[in-house]
Design a protein around this motif. Structure first.
Motif, PDB file in Angstrom:
ATOM      1  N   HIS A   1       0.817  -1.224   0.000  1.00 17.42           N
ATOM      2  CA  HIS A   1       0.000   0.000   0.000  1.00 17.42           C
ATOM      3  C   HIS A   1       0.848   1.271   0.000  1.00 17.42           C
ATOM      4  N   GLY A   2       1.922   1.317   0.750  1.00 17.20           N
ATOM      5  CA  GLY A   2       2.733   2.521   0.850  1.00 17.20           C
ATOM      6  C   GLY A   2       4.087   2.415   0.179  1.00 17.20           C
TER       7      GLY A   2
ATOM      8  N   GLU B   1       5.664   5.613  -1.454  1.00 16.92           N
ATOM      9  CA  GLU B   1       6.104   6.595  -0.459  1.00 16.92           C
ATOM     10  C   GLU B   1       7.401   6.167   0.214  1.00 16.92           C
ATOM     11  N   VAL B   2       7.570   4.877   0.452  1.00 17.31           N
ATOM     12  CA  VAL B   2       8.792   4.381   1.090  1.00 17.31           C
ATOM     13  C   VAL B   2       9.980   4.533   0.137  1.00 17.31           C
TER      14      VAL B   2
ATOM     15  N   ARG C   1      10.920   8.129   0.200  1.00 15.18           N
ATOM     16  CA  ARG C   1      11.614   8.435   1.460  1.00 15.18           C
ATOM     17  C   ARG C   1      13.083   8.027   1.384  1.00 15.18           C
TER      18      ARG C   1
ATOM     19  N   LYS D   1       4.883   5.384 -10.104  1.00 14.29           N
ATOM     20  CA  LYS D   1       4.229   4.111 -10.391  1.00 14.29           C
ATOM     21  C   LYS D   1       3.936   4.064 -11.891  1.00 14.29           C
TER      22      LYS D   1
END
Length: 132
Positions: free
Chosen positions: A75-76, A79-80, A83, A119
């Motif tokens: 799901h994330g 974002e990871v 980061r 993505k």
């Protein structure tokens, strides 16, 4: 249980990260960061170099890879990855993560373009009638 995604691939890091960059990072495979089991982890290369003062043990990180997670939800993930890129300025990132969900058409990739995690989804094209 829930919907899971299989993730393969890696991002190579140039130049490799130094020990000072690795040791305090949440992406470090070593404790304390290694205890949190973040989904992406640095692949650390270890090399012993002979010096006049004796052997020097050097650790560098040349890639960011998936942790071994049995049922990953993804799901994330975007974002990871972002980061991680933001955590190590001055380094080049190349490669990709290939993602495959449980459903047949659920295919996508994470790539890094101009310092941003993106993505990418494939286009499915049907051949013309009668063409094979």
């Amino acid at each position: 249980m829930g919907y899971t995604t299989r993730v393969t691939g890696e991002f190579t890091i140039t130049p490799p990260l130094t020990w000072n960059e690795i040791k305090g990072s949440p992406f470090s495979p070593y404790p304390p960061a290694g205890d949190d089991r973040i989904e992406l982890v640095l692949r650390v290369d270890e090399k012993t170099i002979e010096t006049e003062d004796g052997p020097l043990h050097r650790r560098t990180a040349s890639a960011l890879v998936m942790s071994e997670i049995d049922e990953y939800r993804a799901h994330g993930l975007l974002e990871v990855v972002q980061r991680a890129v933001d955590s190590f300025p001055g380094h080049q990132w190349s490669g990709r993560l290939d993602c495959e969900g449980e459903e047949t058409a659920d295919l996508w990739r994470v790539v890094i373009r101009d310092g941003r995690a993106v993505k990418v989804t494939p286009r499915i094209v049907w051949p013309e009638d009668g063409a094979e």
